[in-house]
Design a protein around this motif. Structure first.
Motif, PDB file in Angstrom:
ATOM      1  N   THR A 113     -14.311  71.810   6.266  1.00  0.00           N
ATOM      2  CA  THR A 113     -13.713  72.760   7.192  1.00  0.00           C
ATOM      3  C   THR A 113     -12.759  73.614   6.379  1.00  0.00           C
ATOM      4  OG1 THR A 113     -12.600  73.046   9.315  1.00  0.00           O
ATOM      5  CG2 THR A 113     -11.749  71.311   7.884  1.00  0.00           C
ATOM      6  N   CYS A 114     -12.350  74.735   6.932  1.00  0.00           N
ATOM      7  CA  CYS A 114     -11.401  75.609   6.245  1.00  0.00           C
ATOM      8  C   CYS A 114     -10.302  75.975   7.228  1.00  0.00           C
ATOM      9  CB  CYS A 114     -12.107  76.851   5.718  1.00  0.00           C
ATOM     10  SG  CYS A 114     -10.986  77.905   4.760  1.00  0.00           S
ATOM     11  N   GLU A 115      -9.198  75.254   7.133  1.00  0.00           N
ATOM     12  CA  GLU A 115      -8.044  75.497   7.997  1.00  0.00           C
ATOM     13  C   GLU A 115      -6.865  75.830   7.099  1.00  0.00           C
ATOM     14  OE1 GLU A 115      -5.842  76.575  10.415  1.00  0.00           O
ATOM     15  OE2 GLU A 115      -7.564  75.792  11.495  1.00  0.00           O
ATOM     16  N   THR A 116      -6.587  77.133   6.944  1.00  0.00           N
ATOM     17  CA  THR A 116      -5.525  77.571   6.029  1.00  0.00           C
ATOM     18  C   THR A 116      -4.138  77.276   6.580  1.00  0.00           C
ATOM     19  OG1 THR A 116      -5.546  79.807   6.969  1.00  0.00           O
ATOM     20  CG2 THR A 116      -6.957  79.399   5.054  1.00  0.00           C
ATOM     21  N   ARG A 117      -4.028  76.993   7.870  1.00  0.00           N
ATOM     22  CA  ARG A 117      -2.718  76.704   8.471  1.00  0.00           C
ATOM     23  C   ARG A 117      -2.366  75.224   8.384  1.00  0.00           C
ATOM     24  NH1 ARG A 117      -4.459  79.247  14.034  1.00  0.00           N
ATOM     25  NH2 ARG A 117      -6.217  78.012  13.359  1.00  0.00           N
ATOM     26  N   ASN A 118      -3.240  74.418   7.806  1.00  0.00           N
ATOM     27  CA  ASN A 118      -3.022  72.977   7.709  1.00  0.00           C
ATOM     28  C   ASN A 118      -2.943  72.611   6.227  1.00  0.00           C
ATOM     29  OD1 ASN A 118      -3.442  70.136   7.604  1.00  0.00           O
ATOM     30  ND2 ASN A 118      -4.374  70.202   9.626  1.00  0.00           N
ATOM     31  N   ASP A 119      -1.857  71.936   5.811  1.00  0.00           N
ATOM     32  CA  ASP A 119      -1.697  71.612   4.396  1.00  0.00           C
ATOM     33  C   ASP A 119      -2.214  70.225   4.016  1.00  0.00           C
ATOM     34  OD1 ASP A 119       0.259  70.120   5.606  1.00  0.00           O
ATOM     35  OD2 ASP A 119       1.873  70.730   4.257  1.00  0.00           O
ATOM     36  N   HIS A 120      -3.052  69.656   4.873  1.00  0.00           N
ATOM     37  CA  HIS A 120      -3.645  68.350   4.580  1.00  0.00           C
ATOM     38  C   HIS A 120      -5.034  68.534   3.973  1.00  0.00           C
ATOM     39  CE1 HIS A 120      -0.471  66.173   6.604  1.00  0.00           C
ATOM     40  NE2 HIS A 120      -0.565  67.035   7.602  1.00  0.00           N
ATOM     41  N   GLY A 121      -5.343  67.709   2.974  1.00  0.00           N
ATOM     42  CA  GLY A 121      -6.653  67.781   2.327  1.00  0.00           C
ATOM     43  C   GLY A 121      -7.774  67.235   3.189  1.00  0.00           C
ATOM     44  N   TYR A 122      -7.426  66.349   4.140  1.00  0.00           N
ATOM     45  CA  TYR A 122      -8.408  65.772   5.045  1.00  0.00           C
ATOM     46  C   TYR A 122      -7.861  65.841   6.459  1.00  0.00           C
ATOM     47  CZ  TYR A 122     -10.701  64.037   0.895  1.00  0.00           C
ATOM     48  OH  TYR A 122     -11.343  63.967  -0.315  1.00  0.00           O
ATOM     49  N   ILE A 123      -8.734  66.134   7.402  1.00  0.00           N
ATOM     50  CA  ILE A 123      -8.349  66.229   8.806  1.00  0.00           C
ATOM     51  C   ILE A 123      -9.225  65.261   9.591  1.00  0.00           C
ATOM     52  CG2 ILE A 123      -8.189  67.742  10.825  1.00  0.00           C
ATOM     53  CD1 ILE A 123      -7.949  70.112   8.811  1.00  0.00           C
ATOM     54  N   THR A 124      -8.597  64.357  10.331  1.00  0.00           N
ATOM     55  CA  THR A 124      -9.330  63.367  11.122  1.00  0.00           C
ATOM     56  C   THR A 124     -10.095  64.052  12.247  1.00  0.00           C
ATOM     57  OG1 THR A 124      -7.636  61.744  10.630  1.00  0.00           O
ATOM     58  CG2 THR A 124      -9.077  61.264  12.498  1.00  0.00           C
ATOM     59  N   VAL A 125     -11.319  63.590  12.483  1.00  0.00           N
ATOM     60  CA  VAL A 125     -12.123  64.107  13.583  1.00  0.00           C
ATOM     61  C   VAL A 125     -11.790  63.282  14.822  1.00  0.00           C
ATOM     62  CG1 VAL A 125     -14.460  64.511  14.443  1.00  0.00           C
ATOM     63  CG2 VAL A 125     -13.964  64.794  12.013  1.00  0.00           C
ATOM     64  N   SER A 126     -11.221  63.914  15.813  1.00  0.00           N
ATOM     65  CA  SER A 126     -10.870  63.202  17.047  1.00  0.00           C
ATOM     66  C   SER A 126     -12.112  62.633  17.712  1.00  0.00           C
ATOM     67  CB  SER A 126     -10.165  64.154  18.021  1.00  0.00           C
ATOM     68  OG  SER A 126      -8.973  64.628  17.448  1.00  0.00           O
ATOM     69  N   GLY A 127     -12.019  61.376  18.132  1.00  0.00           N
ATOM     70  CA  GLY A 127     -13.121  60.740  18.843  1.00  0.00           C
ATOM     71  C   GLY A 127     -14.208  60.160  17.955  1.00  0.00           C
ATOM     72  N   VAL A 128     -14.077  60.309  16.639  1.00  0.00           N
ATOM     73  CA  VAL A 128     -15.070  59.764  15.711  1.00  0.00           C
ATOM     74  C   VAL A 128     -14.324  58.877  14.712  1.00  0.00           C
ATOM     75  CG1 VAL A 128     -16.957  60.278  14.118  1.00  0.00           C
ATOM     76  CG2 VAL A 128     -16.402  61.897  15.944  1.00  0.00           C
ATOM     77  N   PRO A 129     -14.167  57.589  15.030  1.00  0.00           N
ATOM     78  CA  PRO A 129     -13.409  56.690  14.155  1.00  0.00           C
ATOM     79  C   PRO A 129     -13.950  56.676  12.733  1.00  0.00           C
ATOM     80  CG  PRO A 129     -13.989  55.606  16.217  1.00  0.00           C
ATOM     81  CD  PRO A 129     -14.727  56.912  16.186  1.00  0.00           C
ATOM     82  N   GLY A 130     -13.033  56.740  11.777  1.00  0.00           N
ATOM     83  CA  GLY A 130     -13.416  56.648  10.374  1.00  0.00           C
ATOM     84  C   GLY A 130     -13.989  57.909   9.776  1.00  0.00           C
ATOM     85  N   ARG A 131     -14.025  58.996  10.521  1.00  0.00           N
ATOM     86  CA  ARG A 131     -14.622  60.226  10.006  1.00  0.00           C
ATOM     87  C   ARG A 131     -13.546  61.289   9.853  1.00  0.00           C
ATOM     88  NH1 ARG A 131     -18.059  61.867   6.594  1.00  0.00           N
ATOM     89  NH2 ARG A 131     -19.434  63.511   7.230  1.00  0.00           N
ATOM     90  N   SER A 132     -13.587  61.996   8.739  1.00  0.00           N
ATOM     91  CA  SER A 132     -12.639  63.077   8.527  1.00  0.00           C
ATOM     92  C   SER A 132     -13.356  64.262   7.893  1.00  0.00           C
ATOM     93  CB  SER A 132     -11.480  62.618   7.647  1.00  0.00           C
ATOM     94  OG  SER A 132     -11.956  62.174   6.404  1.00  0.00           O
ATOM     95  N   LEU A 133     -12.727  65.415   8.012  1.00  0.00           N
ATOM     96  CA  LEU A 133     -13.247  66.645   7.435  1.00  0.00           C
ATOM     97  C   LEU A 133     -12.462  66.936   6.165  1.00  0.00           C
ATOM     98  CD1 LEU A 133     -13.211  68.820  10.682  1.00  0.00           C
ATOM     99  CD2 LEU A 133     -15.174  67.634   9.710  1.00  0.00           C
ATOM    100  N   GLU A 134     -13.131  67.392   5.131  1.00  0.00           N
ATOM    101  CA  GLU A 134     -12.431  67.818   3.936  1.00  0.00           C
ATOM    102  C   GLU A 134     -11.996  69.258   4.154  1.00  0.00           C
ATOM    103  OE1 GLU A 134     -13.082  68.474  -0.835  1.00  0.00           O
ATOM    104  OE2 GLU A 134     -14.464  67.171   0.255  1.00  0.00           O
ATOM    105  N   ASN A 135     -10.706  69.501   4.070  1.00  0.00           N
ATOM    106  CA  ASN A 135     -10.154  70.823   4.344  1.00  0.00           C
ATOM    107  C   ASN A 135     -10.102  71.651   3.064  1.00  0.00           C
ATOM    108  OD1 ASN A 135      -8.888  73.050   5.395  1.00  0.00           O
ATOM    109  ND2 ASN A 135      -6.880  72.083   5.572  1.00  0.00           N
ATOM    110  N   VAL A 136     -11.045  72.577   2.906  1.00  0.00           N
ATOM    111  CA  VAL A 136     -11.083  73.425   1.720  1.00  0.00           C
ATOM    112  C   VAL A 136     -10.084  74.579   1.826  1.00  0.00           C
ATOM    113  CG1 VAL A 136     -13.479  72.819   1.200  1.00  0.00           C
ATOM    114  CG2 VAL A 136     -12.996  74.868   2.558  1.00  0.00           C
ATOM    115  N   GLY A 137      -9.403  74.680   2.960  1.00  0.00           N
ATOM    116  CA  GLY A 137      -8.401  75.724   3.154  1.00  0.00           C
ATOM    117  C   GLY A 137      -6.999  75.299   2.777  1.00  0.00           C
ATOM    118  N   LYS A 138      -6.830  74.051   2.346  1.00  0.00           N
ATOM    119  CA  LYS A 138      -5.503  73.559   1.951  1.00  0.00           C
ATOM    120  C   LYS A 138      -4.954  74.409   0.808  1.00  0.00           C
ATOM    121  CE  LYS A 138      -3.067  69.699  -0.092  1.00  0.00           C
ATOM    122  NZ  LYS A 138      -3.157  68.404  -0.708  1.00  0.00           N
ATOM    123  N   GLY A 139      -3.761  74.970   1.020  1.00  0.00           N
ATOM    124  CA  GLY A 139      -3.115  75.766  -0.016  1.00  0.00           C
ATOM    125  C   GLY A 139      -3.667  77.159  -0.208  1.00  0.00           C
TER     126      GLY A 139
END
Length: 162
Positions: A113-139
């Motif tokens: 995912t690309c979320e430039t307003r979020n400074d986390h490298g990984y973002i948890t997917v709500s409702g999907v335990p153990g799954r996260s998105l890699e945030n390529v918009g960090k920084g």
């Protein structure tokens, strides 16, 4: 698994950040945090910069026995339910301490995912335990509508077209 400095220890798993381990079937590496891989030195494990050609980092996964192996050595932990228990390698046998199961979500292709307003490298997917998105918009600084395509191209190793 949770790696700190030279040792590798068990910890409660949130499947994000430094607890998000993945097994790359192509390079046969166990990876944590982009660029760090699990390396075996006899019975001891450590984290090192990923070098897929290194035999110290190449693991095979035996899905039938749920084991990560390097030849006759298997990934093992004597006290699996104990936070902080040391993880090491033992000669492969029939012991349950050598059984591992990464969630199926950790064996899949990463989702970006690309979320430039979020400074986390990984973002948890709500409702999907153990799954996260890699945030390529960090920084990444927002520069209009070209920002996200460029961030994805860079993350995928593509050269942006001007």
């Amino acid at each position: 698994l949770h790696g700190k400095d030279v040792s590798v220890k068990m910890a409660a798993c949130e499947a994000v950040g430094e607890e998000a381990w993945t097994y790359d079937e192509t390079s046969r590496t166990l990876q944590i945090l982009k660029g760090s891989c699990l390396e075996r030195h006899e019975k001891m494990l450590s984290l090192a910069a990923c070098a897929p050609a290194s035999p110290l980092q190449r693991w095979s996964y035996d899905a039938r026995q749920h084991r990560y192996r390097q030849g006759e050595w298997c990934l093992a932990v004597a006290q699996a339910q104990t936070d902080g228990a040391a993880v090491g390698a033992e000669p492969c046998g029939s012991e349950y301490i050598q059984e591992w199961a990464l969630p199926a979500s950790m064996l899949r292709t990463p989702v970006l995912t690309c979320e430039t307003r979020n400074d986390h490298g990984y973002i948890t997917v709500s409702g999907v335990p153990g799954r996260s998105l890699e945030n390529v918009g960090k920084g990444v600084t927002w520069e209009g509508f070209v920002t996200k395509p460029r961030a994805f191209q860079q993350a995928l190793g593509m050269r942006p077209k001007d």
